[in-house]
Motif scaffolding. Structure first.
Motif, PDB file in Angstrom:
ATOM      1  N   UNK A 328      47.723  49.823  30.053  1.00 20.36           N
ATOM      2  CA  UNK A 328      47.144  50.360  28.833  1.00 20.36           C
ATOM      3  C   UNK A 328      45.882  51.165  29.109  1.00 20.36           C
ATOM      4  N   UNK A 329      45.480  51.236  30.370  1.00 20.61           N
ATOM      5  CA  UNK A 329      44.298  52.001  30.760  1.00 20.61           C
ATOM      6  C   UNK A 329      44.534  52.577  32.152  1.00 20.61           C
ATOM      7  N   UNK A 330      43.848  53.670  32.425  1.00 21.39           N
ATOM      8  CA  UNK A 330      43.964  54.330  33.726  1.00 21.39           C
ATOM      9  C   UNK A 330      42.818  53.969  34.663  1.00 21.39           C
ATOM     10  N   UNK A 331      41.725  53.476  34.111  1.00 26.64           N
ATOM     11  CA  UNK A 331      40.571  53.102  34.928  1.00 26.64           C
ATOM     12  C   UNK A 331      39.743  52.072  34.177  1.00 26.64           C
ATOM     13  N   UNK A 332      39.160  51.135  34.934  1.00 29.38           N
ATOM     14  CA  UNK A 332      38.226  50.153  34.383  1.00 29.38           C
ATOM     15  C   UNK A 332      36.891  50.370  35.077  1.00 29.38           C
ATOM     16  N   UNK A 333      35.938  50.860  34.323  1.00 28.58           N
ATOM     17  CA  UNK A 333      34.627  51.191  34.896  1.00 28.58           C
ATOM     18  C   UNK A 333      33.662  50.039  34.673  1.00 28.58           C
ATOM     19  N   UNK A 334      34.008  48.910  35.279  1.00 30.39           N
ATOM     20  CA  UNK A 334      33.180  47.719  35.308  1.00 30.39           C
ATOM     21  C   UNK A 334      33.083  47.286  36.761  1.00 30.39           C
ATOM     22  N   UNK A 335      32.057  46.536  37.105  1.00 32.81           N
ATOM     23  CA  UNK A 335      31.841  46.143  38.489  1.00 32.81           C
ATOM     24  C   UNK A 335      32.650  44.910  38.846  1.00 32.81           C
ATOM     25  N   UNK A 336      33.350  44.963  39.985  1.00 30.52           N
ATOM     26  CA  UNK A 336      34.033  43.814  40.557  1.00 30.52           C
ATOM     27  C   UNK A 336      33.423  43.556  41.922  1.00 30.52           C
ATOM     28  N   UNK A 337      33.209  42.285  42.244  1.00 25.86           N
ATOM     29  CA  UNK A 337      32.611  41.923  43.520  1.00 25.86           C
ATOM     30  C   UNK A 337      33.646  41.657  44.593  1.00 25.86           C
ATOM     31  N   UNK A 338      33.208  41.341  45.829  1.00 31.64           N
ATOM     32  CA  UNK A 338      34.140  41.071  46.927  1.00 31.64           C
ATOM     33  C   UNK A 338      35.124  39.944  46.627  1.00 31.64           C
ATOM     34  N   UNK A 390      22.957  30.464  51.414  1.00 28.83           N
ATOM     35  CA  UNK A 390      23.994  29.623  50.812  1.00 28.83           C
ATOM     36  C   UNK A 390      24.579  30.303  49.578  1.00 28.83           C
ATOM     37  N   UNK A 391      23.727  31.000  48.832  1.00 24.64           N
ATOM     38  CA  UNK A 391      24.180  31.690  47.625  1.00 24.64           C
ATOM     39  C   UNK A 391      25.194  32.785  47.966  1.00 24.64           C
ATOM     40  N   UNK A 392      24.873  33.624  48.937  1.00 29.29           N
ATOM     41  CA  UNK A 392      25.806  34.713  49.262  1.00 29.29           C
ATOM     42  C   UNK A 392      27.079  34.169  49.897  1.00 29.29           C
ATOM     43  N   UNK A 393      26.982  33.040  50.610  1.00 27.57           N
ATOM     44  CA  UNK A 393      28.190  32.444  51.174  1.00 27.57           C
ATOM     45  C   UNK A 393      29.096  31.905  50.071  1.00 27.57           C
ATOM     46  N   UNK A 394      28.491  31.357  49.024  1.00 33.17           N
ATOM     47  CA  UNK A 394      29.279  30.915  47.872  1.00 33.17           C
ATOM     48  C   UNK A 394      29.991  32.110  47.238  1.00 33.17           C
ATOM     49  N   UNK A 395      29.268  33.175  47.039  1.00 29.21           N
ATOM     50  CA  UNK A 395      29.844  34.360  46.397  1.00 29.21           C
ATOM     51  C   UNK A 395      30.913  35.010  47.263  1.00 29.21           C
ATOM     52  N   UNK A 396      30.700  34.986  48.587  1.00 30.25           N
ATOM     53  CA  UNK A 396      31.612  35.686  49.479  1.00 30.25           C
ATOM     54  C   UNK A 396      32.767  34.865  49.989  1.00 30.25           C
ATOM     55  N   UNK A 589      25.700  43.647  47.743  1.00 28.71           N
ATOM     56  CA  UNK A 589      27.122  43.396  47.991  1.00 28.71           C
ATOM     57  C   UNK A 589      27.968  44.602  47.676  1.00 28.71           C
ATOM     58  N   UNK A 590      29.168  44.597  48.195  1.00 28.79           N
ATOM     59  CA  UNK A 590      30.120  45.664  47.913  1.00 28.79           C
ATOM     60  C   UNK A 590      30.700  45.455  46.519  1.00 28.79           C
ATOM     61  N   UNK A 591      30.779  46.515  45.747  1.00 29.09           N
ATOM     62  CA  UNK A 591      31.394  46.431  44.423  1.00 29.09           C
ATOM     63  C   UNK A 591      32.582  47.380  44.348  1.00 29.09           C
ATOM     64  N   UNK A 592      33.436  47.124  43.377  1.00 30.68           N
ATOM     65  CA  UNK A 592      34.693  47.866  43.269  1.00 30.68           C
ATOM     66  C   UNK A 592      34.950  48.291  41.831  1.00 30.68           C
TER      67      UNK A 592
END
Length: 628
Positions: A328-338, A390-396, A589-592
């Motif tokens: 229903x959409x061609x692009x989602x311009x929101x941030x997604x993390x790793x 520890x925080x970034x390890x949780x996220x990653x 961090x890398x975003x998508x």
């Protein structure tokens, strides 16, 4: 794929890591023996031999190839309409305001900028740029800008130096203390503090006019296509951001809003027949839902293939992802993390649609100075109670992850080529629970803070709620375990950041660092450090901690004319930033972004606030929808 999967996946990872549980690695499979069996099948066509590996043996087989299939031909769709989903904000009309959220998202295509940029973040000429050249005088206290001739607004009226100069004056006006909060802090104070006369506006010495321009002494119209800017001191850099954040507006369109009482979902940008300067113009606006844009018939550049851009605003991430998966959409311009990217691998469509964002995105906690966060000892204690690794390890997803890197100060090392040596000398506040307790003991809130409820707000200005939730749940546990502090997580963004309904003590925020001028990057927030109002009911979410030493040091840095000395002063300001925990810098961090495979040449850009890129060599005119 439901967004709930993303959240559950990340939460399970967080719980496992924070509990320090380890799972034994699976036993590796071993190939004990390889046997080759040769088979031959007679055929008339071309014969190709290939090997197929299996666990216990390998069979060599003969395969018939009748023809090589031709690559699929990419055909244009009969309908050239780009459907985009963006994050809904507290004021959807501001989504198309060129001095607010209109600087990002799809709405940025409605407004020309004074200059474009290249992949080195330098100011260059692009189809969206009004300027064709810019030159400093020898001592860099003045710049002369030559404009392209013959350009028009969408209503057919000419774009000249008069309109361009007025647009800069309007930008300067948004830095007025009575208006700055409404414009999320305003880019004016960040990029043009040395423009002659501008500081009087920023100090509130002239009357505020929300729909008027501050035509200060430093803005001069030389002729129809020449503008001169004069500064109070030599300007070290005037690279992409100052010129890119100078959008070109028609004065009459802005002034049409004067004396009108706009609600949260209307503004001069939503008025009928508002004139735009970019390749697209507003066709319709639906309060709280979205808007549509069509090509500007008077655009002088290459005509777009797209016949329409439809933007739908959504506040719920899972709904946006479901709509995208349902085509229903061609692009989602929101941030997604790793972690989102990893979870998306289970869907071939999402995996093929995932695009890494260009740029740098620093994640930090903005601190609103509601009690007890106005106290520096409380802020320092909290900073030392958070284990960033520890925080970034949780996220990653665990130790050894590479998607996130912890940060020690408000700068991403080597994101830009300036000041890295000087900033490397900044001494961080290291994770140390015992030192955190000792610091908290110095605070007048030492005995009462455990009975206070501190709040965090997720999803502000397009922040990814799922990542924010995992991030803040990890921090919530650290603060409780190390300091006994109770942190309440509010998953819904504040409806109006200028009128918070509860104290917002600390909240996730992204700041994109993509300018060669580190001074302007830091100066995005420092002007928000002012004496606090006596009544907390008058505070907004952007009443940041008052650190007068930091404000003075940034002023000192802005007065430097030598690059090395400028970096030294900025490093000293960074140290004050860290020592006083002006904001709590966490990680990069890398975003998508999500962009369907049938969309070609869309060129999404930017981690902090995604937009349709108009960098050098990229043109929205080349964007096309293929048959699918």
């Amino acid at each position: 794929m439901s967004r709930k999967f993303f959240v559950v996946f990340a939460l399970l990872t967080a719980v496992a890591l924070l509990a320090a549980c380890a799972t034994a690695p699976a036993e590796p499979q071993v190939v004990k023996e390889t046997v080759v069996v040769k088979e031959t099948v007679p055929v008339k066509e071309t014969v190709v031999v290939k090997e197929t590996s299996v666990v216990e043996k390998t069979t060599k087989e003969t395969v018939v190839v009748t023809a090589t299939p031709a690559a699929p031909v990419e055909e244009k769709s009969d309908v050239q309409e780009l459907r985009v989903i963006e994050m809904a904000d507290w004021n959807s009309a501001f989504r198309i305001n060129p001095l607010q959220f209109g600087s990002g998202g799809a709405a940025g295509l409605m407004w020309m900028r004074m200059a474009g940029m290249n992949d080195k973040f330098e100011a260059v000429d692009t189809p969206m740029a009004l300027a064709k050249s810019w030159d400093f005088n020898p001592d860099r206290t003045s710049i002369t800008i030559k404009l392209k001739e013959g350009l028009k607004f969408s209503d057919g009226s000419p774009i000249t130096a008069k309109e361009a100069a007025w647009s800069l004056g309007y930008l300067i006006m948004t830095g007025h203390p009575d208006l700055k909060t409404k414009f999320s802090g305003s880019q004016a104070t960040r990029y043009f503090p040395a423009l002659k006369g501008a500081q009087d506006v920023f100090d509130g010495k002239i009357k505020a006019d929300e729909f008027g321009a501050a035509m200060v002494e430093g803005i001069k119209v030389i002729d129809d296509y020449t503008i001169q800017l004069d500064f109070t001191q030599p300007v070290m850099t005037l690279t992409v951001e100052p010129l890119q954040f100078w959008p070109i507006m028609k004065p009459e369109s802005v002034m049409a809003g004067k004396d009108k009482n706009y609600g949260p979902d209307a503004y001069w940008t939503t008025e009928k027949n508002v004139a735009s300067s970019g390749p697209f113009m507003l066709e319709s606006f639906s309060s709280g839902n979205g808007f549509t844009m069509v090509p500007n018939p008077n655009w002088a550049g290459k005509k777009p293939v797209l016949s329409k851009i439809l933007v739908t605003l959504m506040s719920d991430y899972s709904t946006a992802l479901s709509a995208f998966e349902n085509k229903e959409a061609d692009a989602v311009m929101m941030a997604l993390g790793p972690e989102d990217a990893k979870a998306a691998e289970s869907s071939e469509f999402l995996k093929a649609s995932m695009k890494p964002a260009t740029g740098y995105d620093l994640e930090h906690l903005l601190i609103t100075a509601f009690k007890p966060m106005e106290d520096v000892n409380v802020r320092r204690a909290i900073a030392m109670a958070i284990d960033k690794q520890a925080l970034v390890d949780v996220l990653g997803g665990g130790q050894g992850q590479t998607g996130y890197t912890k940060l020690d100060y408000h700068h991403i090392p080597f994101s830009v080529p300036t000041c890295n040596d000087q900033f490397a000398k900044v001494v961080p506040l290291k994770y140390d629970p015992e030192a955190a307790k000792a610091e908290l003991a110095k605070s007048p809130y030492a005995e009462t803070i455990k009975d206070m409820e501190l709040n965090t707000t997720l999803g502000m200005w397009g922040e990814p709620v799922s990542m924010n939730l995992v991030e803040m749940q990890a921090i919530q546990k650290m603060l409780k375990d190390n300091l006994g502090i109770n942190l309440t997580i509010h998953q819904e963004p504040m409806a109006d950041y200028t009128k918070p309904t509860y104290p917002t003590h600390m909240w996730p925020n992204s700041q994109g660092e993509h300018t060669m001028d580190v001074y302007t990057y830091m100066n995005n927030l420092v002007p928000l450090s002012k004496p606090l109002p006596a009544d907390e009911k008058q505070m907004t979410m952007l009443n940041l901690p008052y650190v007068p030493e930091l404000v003075a040091k940034m002023k000192e840095a802005g007065e430097q004319t030598d690059q090395a000395m400028l970096c030294e002063k900025l490093a000293e300001a960074q140290q004050l930033w860290v020592d006083n925990v002006f904001s709590l810098d966490l990680f990069v961090g890398t975003t998508y972004r999500l962009e369907a495979p049938w969309v070609k040449n869309l060129n999404l850009y930017g981690p902090a606030r995604p937009s349709v890129s108009q960098m050098e060599g990229q043109d929205i005119a080349e964007t096309v929808i293929l048959k699918h």
